[in-house]
Design a protein around this motif. Structure first.
Motif, short mmCIF file in Angstrom:
data_model
loop_
_atom_site.label_atom_id
_atom_site.label_comp_id
_atom_site.label_asym_id
_atom_site.label_seq_id
_atom_site.Cartn_x
_atom_site.Cartn_y
_atom_site.Cartn_z
N THR A 1 7.76 -5.81 5.88
CA THR A 1 7.75 -5.00 6.99
C THR A 1 6.47 -4.90 7.61
O THR A 1 5.50 -5.44 7.06
CB THR A 1 8.21 -3.45 6.72
OG1 THR A 1 7.20 -3.00 5.84
CG2 THR A 1 9.53 -3.44 5.61
N ARG A 2 6.22 -3.98 8.77
CA ARG A 2 5.00 -3.83 9.34
C ARG A 2 4.25 -2.70 8.79
O ARG A 2 3.43 -2.24 9.65
CB ARG A 2 5.17 -4.32 10.76
CG ARG A 2 5.43 -5.63 11.48
CD ARG A 2 5.31 -5.65 12.97
NE ARG A 2 5.30 -7.25 13.16
CZ ARG A 2 4.13 -7.95 13.40
NH1 ARG A 2 2.98 -7.48 12.80
NH2 ARG A 2 4.56 -9.26 13.38
N MET A 3 4.64 -2.12 7.87
CA MET A 3 4.10 -0.86 7.70
C MET A 3 2.67 -0.75 7.33
O MET A 3 2.09 0.32 7.38
CB MET A 3 4.92 -0.31 6.39
CG MET A 3 5.01 -0.80 5.11
SD MET A 3 5.58 0.11 3.42
CE MET A 3 4.08 1.23 3.29
N PHE A 4 2.13 -1.87 6.75
CA PHE A 4 0.51 -1.92 6.70
C PHE A 4 0.01 -2.03 7.86
O PHE A 4 -1.45 -1.97 7.67
CB PHE A 4 0.60 -2.83 5.44
CG PHE A 4 1.15 -2.77 3.96
CD1 PHE A 4 1.29 -1.65 3.67
CD2 PHE A 4 1.68 -3.84 3.57
CE1 PHE A 4 1.99 -1.28 2.39
CE2 PHE A 4 2.63 -3.47 2.35
CZ PHE A 4 2.60 -2.46 1.79
N ASP A 5 0.47 -2.32 9.11
CA ASP A 5 -0.21 -2.44 10.29
C ASP A 5 -0.23 -0.95 11.05
O ASP A 5 -0.66 -1.07 12.02
CB ASP A 5 0.48 -3.28 11.09
CG ASP A 5 0.44 -4.82 10.53
OD1 ASP A 5 -0.34 -5.50 10.82
OD2 ASP A 5 1.15 -5.14 9.73
N ARG A 6 0.36 -0.16 10.23
CA ARG A 6 0.56 1.03 11.05
C ARG A 6 -0.45 2.05 10.65
O ARG A 6 -0.75 3.26 11.29
CB ARG A 6 1.79 2.03 10.56
CG ARG A 6 3.19 1.62 11.46
CD ARG A 6 4.64 1.70 10.81
NE ARG A 6 4.80 3.18 10.33
CZ ARG A 6 5.93 3.53 9.72
NH1 ARG A 6 6.92 2.81 9.59
NH2 ARG A 6 6.10 4.76 9.53
N LEU A 7 -1.32 1.84 9.62
CA LEU A 7 -2.31 2.52 9.32
C LEU A 7 -3.59 1.88 9.51
O LEU A 7 -3.85 0.94 8.77
CB LEU A 7 -2.26 3.16 7.66
CG LEU A 7 -3.16 4.26 7.37
CD1 LEU A 7 -2.45 4.73 6.09
CD2 LEU A 7 -4.66 3.94 6.84
N ALA B 1 8.85 -3.81 1.26
CA ALA B 1 7.65 -3.15 1.90
C ALA B 1 6.98 -4.39 2.51
O ALA B 1 6.37 -4.31 3.53
CB ALA B 1 6.90 -2.29 1.11
N ARG C 1 -1.04 1.08 -1.35
CA ARG C 1 -1.86 1.48 -0.45
C ARG C 1 -2.26 2.98 -0.50
O ARG C 1 -3.47 3.22 -0.12
CB ARG C 1 -1.19 1.46 0.89
CG ARG C 1 -1.82 1.73 2.22
CD ARG C 1 -1.11 1.70 3.35
NE ARG C 1 -0.02 2.83 3.42
CZ ARG C 1 0.88 2.86 4.45
NH1 ARG C 1 0.64 2.29 5.61
NH2 ARG C 1 2.07 3.71 4.61
N HIS D 1 -2.80 9.51 9.37
CA HIS D 1 -1.80 8.70 9.02
C HIS D 1 -0.52 9.66 8.93
O HIS D 1 0.46 9.50 9.47
CB HIS D 1 -1.72 7.78 8.01
CG HIS D 1 -0.50 6.95 7.82
ND1 HIS D 1 0.00 6.00 8.57
CD2 HIS D 1 0.50 7.20 6.56
CE1 HIS D 1 1.16 5.75 8.11
NE2 HIS D 1 1.47 6.28 6.87
N ILE E 1 -1.94 -5.05 2.94
CA ILE E 1 -2.79 -5.67 3.84
C ILE E 1 -2.11 -5.87 5.19
O ILE E 1 -1.09 -6.15 5.26
CB ILE E 1 -3.26 -7.09 3.13
CG1 ILE E 1 -4.43 -7.80 4.20
CG2 ILE E 1 -2.19 -8.05 2.99
CD1 ILE E 1 -5.23 -8.96 3.70
N SER E 2 -2.83 -5.58 6.08
CA SER E 2 -2.32 -5.95 7.57
C SER E 2 -2.27 -7.29 8.05
O SER E 2 -3.05 -8.28 7.56
CB SER E 2 -3.08 -5.09 8.55
OG SER E 2 -4.35 -5.46 8.64
N ALA F 1 6.07 4.24 3.30
CA ALA F 1 5.56 3.97 4.53
C ALA F 1 4.96 5.17 5.16
O ALA F 1 3.59 5.20 5.98
CB ALA F 1 6.31 3.31 5.62
#
Lengths: 185, 227
Positions: free
Chosen positions: A157-163, A154, B130, B145, B214-215, A131
């Motif tokens: 979790t919300r880790m991919f919303d953090r970037l 992973a 990522r 980031h 992906i978000s 993350a």
């Protein structure tokens, strides 16, 4: 960034207080140190501080039958802190092994999951590293965690919303179309 | 039909197989002539390693990928890329600096694939991981980031970055979610009849939960495109 003696002392003091929040704060700081200047000993402290915070958070581990086990843990953490302050690597490594053994001992008396608390600590540490910006295979390699295990964790979790990424989805789809379908599109 | 070559990394194979969508590779192969390639390190990570472990949790996923390799739907490129990988990894790990120290963000796993892409001059990459994707697409977003995560100023060595990216600038990186969306648009889920759109959207969410980077915001966008 924390050095090894400071990190060890923080863990010792947090455990002695039996306050989960204090251990959690220590874990957060050790984790950042582990990520920005990765070394095996600091990584191990990151994993163990996470596990110890979990132990402190479970009322079932706070009963009378665990009193001696906690005292044993206090003793090991105190010796760990002394060894790291004195730069005695051999004793430090040996006390880490004792800590590992004691944690397994606490858990073995109330084993509920296939994944041990230490394995969970490693997985959590790997996820945090990923993350924070380490690559998937770097995070897996550093912690000894399987890549698939790490992706499973992973992904939940919300880790991919953090970037925040700037590439619009429409552009991604166009790229994919060109790559996979090409002229047939 | 013109044959298309796509290089895939371990993360994509893992999320596709975890989501029971690996057969989408056969769909693209049969319908659009896409050939999927992986370096040996990806085969090791996605097949050999999970099959050799005592814990059998990922064994079935590994076997499904192995079956695709045996059926020539995924081709393993046997090439010794040790030197190229080492050089590229050294560059990649000296792009970002925190408190004067380089951040060793990259490992052999992803870098070997980039080295192979460079060597074979392949411009198409399937990648669910990522960090490497962002480094290729938006290095400054990765710097921001890292800065936020490490709570310190992060410096970029632009010279090392441009050396790292040389030979990769034409590279297009796509995730498994884009692959499945296009599969949907081309009839991959048609046997779900009236549930087709719902199945496609559910498949995209499943990929996210299996680790595709992906978000939720992007998934919502996909949801709107599908409905």
């Amino acid at each position: 960034m924390l050095d090894l003696p400071t990190a060890s002392r923080m863990m010792r003091d947090a455990y002695k207080s039996r306050k989960q929040r204090k251990m959690r704060k220590a874990n957060d700081k050790i984790m950042i140190s582990s990520a920005s200047g990765f070394s095996k000993p600091i990584y191990k402290l990151a994993v163990y501080s996470y596990v110890l915070s979990k132990i402190l958070s479970k009322p079932r581990f706070m009963g009378r039958k665990y009193v001696e086990k906690h005292k044993e843990m206090d003793r090991i953490l105190s010796e760990l802190a002394s060894a790291s302050s004195a730069g005695d690597n051999k004793t430090f490594r040996s006390r880490l092994k004792d800590l590992d053994f004691s944690i397994h001992n606490v858990e073995a008396s109330d084993s509920r999951f296939i994944l041990s608390m230490i394995d969970k600590g490693k997985l959590k540490t790997a996820a945090i590293l990923y993350a924070q910006g380490f690559s998937l295979s770097a995070a897996a390699e550093m912690t000894g965690i399987d890549q698939q295990e790490l992706m499973d964790y992973a992904g939940k979790t919300r880790m991919f919303d953090r970037l925040e990424e700037r590439t619009p989805l429409s552009k991604r789809i166009k790229k994919a179309q060109k790559m996979l379908i090409g002229d047939a599109a | 039909m013109k044959e298309k070559h796509v290089l895939a990394d371990a993360s994509t194979l893992i999320s596709l197989t975890s989501s029971c969508l690996l057969h989408s590779l056969k769909f693209f192969h049969d319908k659009f002539g896409v050939r999927f390639f992986i370096p040996q390190s990806v085969e090791y990570e996605a097949v050999t390693r999970p099959l050799s472990l005592k814990v059998k949790i990922h064994r079935f996923s590994a076997l499904r990928i192995k079956k695709m390799i045996n059926e020539d739907l995924i081709h393993v490129v046997e090439d010794n890329l040790e030197k190229e990988t080492r050089e590229l990894m050294k560059l990649g790990n000296s792009v970002f600096y925190a408190r004067g120290k380089p951040l060793n963000l990259f490992h052999k796993g992803e870098v070997e694939m980039l080295a192979l892409a460079r060597k074979l001059d392949m411009g198409s990459l399937l990648m669910d991981e990522r960090t490497t994707r962002i480094l290729i697409e938006e290095p400054d977003a990765l710097r921001m980031h890292l800065q936020h995560e490490f709570k310190t100023n992060i410096l970029i060595n632009r010279n090392n970055l441009s050396k790292f990216l040389s030979g990769l600038s034409h590279m297009e990186v796509v995730r498994s979610t884009e692959l499945i969306y296009l599969a949907y648009k081309n009839g991959f889920f048609s046997n779900y009849d009236e549930l087709e759109a719902e199945a496609a959207e559910a498949a995209l969410y499943k990929l996210k939960y299996s680790g595709c980077a992906i978000s939720f915001k992007e998934l919502e966008e996909y949801g709107k495109l599908i409905k």
